[in-house]
Design a protein around this motif. Sequence first.
Motif, PDB file in Angstrom:
ATOM      1  N   TYR A   1       0.787  -1.221   0.000  1.00 48.49           N
ATOM      2  CA  TYR A   1       0.000   0.000   0.000  1.00 48.49           C
ATOM      3  C   TYR A   1       0.828   1.286   0.000  1.00 48.49           C
ATOM      4  O   TYR A   1       0.393   2.306  -0.518  1.00 48.49           O
ATOM      5  N   LEU A   2       2.010   1.237   0.598  1.00 49.62           N
ATOM      6  CA  LEU A   2       2.782   2.446   0.823  1.00 49.62           C
ATOM      7  C   LEU A   2       4.158   2.358   0.170  1.00 49.62           C
ATOM      8  O   LEU A   2       4.688   1.262  -0.052  1.00 49.62           O
ATOM      9  N   VAL A   3       4.736   3.516  -0.113  1.00 49.80           N
ATOM     10  CA  VAL A   3       6.077   3.607  -0.677  1.00 49.80           C
ATOM     11  C   VAL A   3       7.053   3.885   0.455  1.00 49.80           C
ATOM     12  O   VAL A   3       6.842   4.807   1.257  1.00 49.80           O
ATOM     13  N   SER A   4       8.115   3.113   0.526  1.00 47.22           N
ATOM     14  CA  SER A   4       9.044   3.249   1.655  1.00 47.22           C
ATOM     15  C   SER A   4      10.246   4.125   1.351  1.00 47.22           C
ATOM     16  O   SER A   4      10.857   4.678   2.269  1.00 47.22           O
ATOM     17  N   THR A   5      10.634   4.256   0.069  1.00 46.91           N
ATOM     18  CA  THR A   5      11.788   5.084  -0.296  1.00 46.91           C
ATOM     19  C   THR A   5      11.491   5.875  -1.563  1.00 46.91           C
ATOM     20  O   THR A   5      10.684   5.455  -2.401  1.00 46.91           O
ATOM     21  N   TYR A   6      12.167   7.018  -1.690  1.00 42.44           N
ATOM     22  CA  TYR A   6      12.072   7.856  -2.880  1.00 42.44           C
ATOM     23  C   TYR A   6      13.426   7.931  -3.561  1.00 42.44           C
ATOM     24  O   TYR A   6      14.462   8.092  -2.899  1.00 42.44           O
ATOM     25  N   SER A   7      13.404   7.867  -4.876  1.00 42.47           N
ATOM     26  CA  SER A   7      14.620   8.132  -5.632  1.00 42.47           C
ATOM     27  C   SER A   7      14.933   9.630  -5.576  1.00 42.47           C
ATOM     28  O   SER A   7      14.095  10.453  -5.197  1.00 42.47           O
ATOM     29  N   ASP A   8      16.139   9.968  -5.987  1.00 39.50           N
ATOM     30  CA  ASP A   8      16.544  11.379  -5.996  1.00 39.50           C
ATOM     31  C   ASP A   8      15.623  12.210  -6.875  1.00 39.50           C
ATOM     32  O   ASP A   8      15.179  13.291  -6.485  1.00 39.50           O
ATOM     33  N   ARG A   9      15.278  11.709  -8.041  1.00 41.27           N
ATOM     34  CA  ARG A   9      14.450  12.509  -8.954  1.00 41.27           C
ATOM     35  C   ARG A   9      13.000  12.599  -8.489  1.00 41.27           C
ATOM     36  O   ARG A   9      12.351  13.626  -8.702  1.00 41.27           O
ATOM     37  N   LEU A  10      12.486  11.564  -7.850  1.00 39.92           N
ATOM     38  CA  LEU A  10      11.131  11.665  -7.307  1.00 39.92           C
ATOM     39  C   LEU A  10      11.093  12.642  -6.144  1.00 39.92           C
ATOM     40  O   LEU A  10      10.186  13.477  -6.048  1.00 39.92           O
ATOM     41  N   MET A  11      12.075  12.568  -5.261  1.00 39.93           N
ATOM     42  CA  MET A  11      12.098  13.473  -4.117  1.00 39.93           C
ATOM     43  C   MET A  11      12.185  14.928  -4.569  1.00 39.93           C
ATOM     44  O   MET A  11      11.505  15.808  -4.026  1.00 39.93           O
ATOM     45  N   ARG A  12      13.002  15.200  -5.600  1.00 36.35           N
ATOM     46  CA  ARG A  12      13.154  16.576  -6.079  1.00 36.35           C
ATOM     47  C   ARG A  12      11.902  17.082  -6.786  1.00 36.35           C
ATOM     48  O   ARG A  12      11.597  18.277  -6.745  1.00 36.35           O
ATOM     49  N   ASN A  13      11.158  16.174  -7.425  1.00 38.60           N
ATOM     50  CA  ASN A  13       9.978  16.603  -8.177  1.00 38.60           C
ATOM     51  C   ASN A  13       8.728  16.703  -7.299  1.00 38.60           C
ATOM     52  O   ASN A  13       7.910  17.604  -7.467  1.00 38.60           O
ATOM     53  N   PHE A  14       8.589  15.790  -6.341  1.00 40.60           N
ATOM     54  CA  PHE A  14       7.385  15.766  -5.493  1.00 40.60           C
ATOM     55  C   PHE A  14       7.578  16.699  -4.303  1.00 40.60           C
ATOM     56  O   PHE A  14       7.600  16.290  -3.149  1.00 40.60           O
ATOM     57  N   ALA A  15       7.729  17.967  -4.625  1.00 45.65           N
ATOM     58  CA  ALA A  15       8.008  18.986  -3.606  1.00 45.65           C
ATOM     59  C   ALA A  15       7.946  20.355  -4.246  1.00 45.65           C
ATOM     60  O   ALA A  15       7.950  20.483  -5.478  1.00 45.65           O
ATOM     61  N   THR A  16       7.902  21.370  -3.428  1.00 43.24           N
ATOM     62  CA  THR A  16       8.083  22.723  -3.922  1.00 43.24           C
ATOM     63  C   THR A  16       9.550  22.936  -4.318  1.00 43.24           C
ATOM     64  O   THR A  16      10.441  22.212  -3.851  1.00 43.24           O
ATOM     65  N   ARG A  17       9.782  23.901  -5.187  1.00 44.49           N
ATOM     66  CA  ARG A  17      11.165  24.294  -5.484  1.00 44.49           C
ATOM     67  C   ARG A  17      11.753  25.100  -4.330  1.00 44.49           C
ATOM     68  O   ARG A  17      12.946  25.396  -4.315  1.00 44.49           O
ATOM     69  N   GLY A  18      10.925  25.430  -3.351  1.00 40.93           N
ATOM     70  CA  GLY A  18      11.262  26.304  -2.235  1.00 40.93           C
ATOM     71  C   GLY A  18      10.165  27.362  -2.128  1.00 40.93           C
ATOM     72  O   GLY A  18       9.792  27.962  -3.136  1.00 40.93           O
ATOM     73  N   TYR A  19       9.631  27.557  -0.938  1.00 43.15           N
ATOM     74  CA  TYR A  19       8.482  28.462  -0.825  1.00 43.15           C
ATOM     75  C   TYR A  19       8.851  29.896  -1.178  1.00 43.15           C
ATOM     76  O   TYR A  19       8.008  30.651  -1.693  1.00 43.15           O
ATOM     77  N   ARG A  20      10.102  30.286  -0.975  1.00 42.12           N
ATOM     78  CA  ARG A  20      10.512  31.648  -1.346  1.00 42.12           C
ATOM     79  C   ARG A  20      10.604  31.829  -2.862  1.00 42.12           C
ATOM     80  O   ARG A  20      10.565  32.957  -3.356  1.00 42.12           O
ATOM     81  N   ILE A  21      10.737  30.727  -3.577  1.00 44.73           N
ATOM     82  CA  ILE A  21      10.780  30.765  -5.040  1.00 44.73           C
ATOM     83  C   ILE A  21       9.373  30.664  -5.626  1.00 44.73           C
ATOM     84  O   ILE A  21       8.985  31.446  -6.501  1.00 44.73           O
ATOM     85  N   ASP A  22       8.593  29.717  -5.130  1.00 44.16           N
ATOM     86  CA  ASP A  22       7.298  29.432  -5.748  1.00 44.16           C
ATOM     87  C   ASP A  22       6.198  30.409  -5.349  1.00 44.16           C
ATOM     88  O   ASP A  22       5.374  30.786  -6.191  1.00 44.16           O
ATOM     89  N   LEU A  23       6.155  30.811  -4.086  1.00 43.14           N
ATOM     90  CA  LEU A  23       5.056  31.685  -3.659  1.00 43.14           C
ATOM     91  C   LEU A  23       4.971  32.983  -4.471  1.00 43.14           C
ATOM     92  O   LEU A  23       3.871  33.357  -4.903  1.00 43.14           O
ATOM     93  N   PRO A  24       6.068  33.688  -4.703  1.00 41.11           N
ATOM     94  CA  PRO A  24       5.947  34.934  -5.476  1.00 41.11           C
ATOM     95  C   PRO A  24       5.439  34.719  -6.899  1.00 41.11           C
ATOM     96  O   PRO A  24       4.907  35.652  -7.506  1.00 41.11           O
TER      97      PRO A  24
END
Length: 336
Positions: free
Chosen positions: A245-268
Motif C-alpha cells: 500500500y505504501l512507498v518506503s523510499t524515494y529516488s533522488d528525482r522523485l524526491m526533487r519533483n514531489f516537492a516545492t522548489r522552495g516556498y521563497r521561489i514558488d510563492l511569489p
Amino acid sequence: MAIRLLRGVLSGLKWALCAVGAVALILAAMIATPLERPPEMQSVSDSAKGVDWSTLPPLERFQARDGTWIGYRHYAANSPATGRGAIFIHGSSGSSGTVNHALTHAIAARGVETWALDIRGHGGSGTRGDIGYVGQLEDDLVDFVAQIRKSAPDLPLTLIGHSAGAGFSLRVAATPIMQDMFVRTVLLAPYLGYDAPTNKPKAGGWANADLPRLFALAALRKLGIDCCSQLPVLALAVPPTSAKYLVSTYSDRLMRNFATRGYRIDLPATTRPITIFGGTDDEMMISDKYAEAVQAVKPQVDVKIIDGINHMGIVTSPKAVSVIADDVATRGSGQS
C-alpha cells in the motif's frame, strides 16, 4: 628550457589528474553510502483507524503521454452539486486509496466533484518510488486535467495537496502553464521545502535522508553530470509490512519533483488564491510558523490553524475534515 617547461606542464597535469581522481573517489564513496530506514511512525500508522473504507471508489486509470497508466479515484458530487471540482494530491508514501479518503469523500459529499490522483511512483502509477525525470509529475497532472476536461470542460477546479503533496501543489501553482488550470490552491500541513522554518528535524521522525548521497548527486549536477538519480535518497517511516500500500523510499528525482522548489521561489510566482491549513499538534511541522513564513513572502496567503489536530488528522479527523470540506465547497476563485 623547453624540457623544463614540458616537465612543469606534465607535473601540473599529474597533480590535476590526482585531484580529479580524489574528488571522484570521494563522490563515489558518498553515493555508495547506504540509506537507513527510520522506525515506523506510529501516529501515521494509527491514522487509518476509524476511516470508513466502504465508500472508497474503485481505482481507475488513464494513459499519460509516455504510455504509463496512472491511477486515480473519482468521487461523484452528491446532490445538490455545487458546480465545483477538486483534485487531491496525497502526501509522501501514500496514494488515492489511503487515509485521505476520509477528506476526499467528505468534499464530494458537499457537492464538489472530486478526483484523487495516484502520483507517479505511488499506488497504481508507474514504478514505486521512482519517476523518469524531474518535471514528469507536472506532465502527468497536465495530462490528467486534460482527461477530466473530456467530461467536464468548464468545471472550475481547486487543487488540494497534503504534506509533500501540498509542496508539489505549490510548485504547480507557481508554474505558468498550469496556473490557469486551477482557480485556487489549498495546502494541508504543507512541506514548504528543506529550508522552511516550519520543518521539524527529520519531519519529526517520518523521513530520513541519505545526505552524503544527496550532496554527491547535487555536486555532479553542478558539473553537468546528471547520473544515478534513480538511486533512493529518502526513506520513510512506514510499517515494514506495508509494501502493498505504501512507498518506503524515494529516488533522488522523485524526491526533487514531489516537492516545492522552495516556498521563497514558488510563492511569489503564484497568481491564484492560496489557503494553508495546519494543525496545532502536528508532529512533523511547526504549524504556528506558517503564517509568519509565507506571509513574509506573499501577504495574501490565508493561513488557518485548527486546534488539536496532528499531521494525518488534517485529512482524517472529523473536526478538520468538516472545516476543510466546507471551505472547499463554499469558497470561490476570488477568495484566498
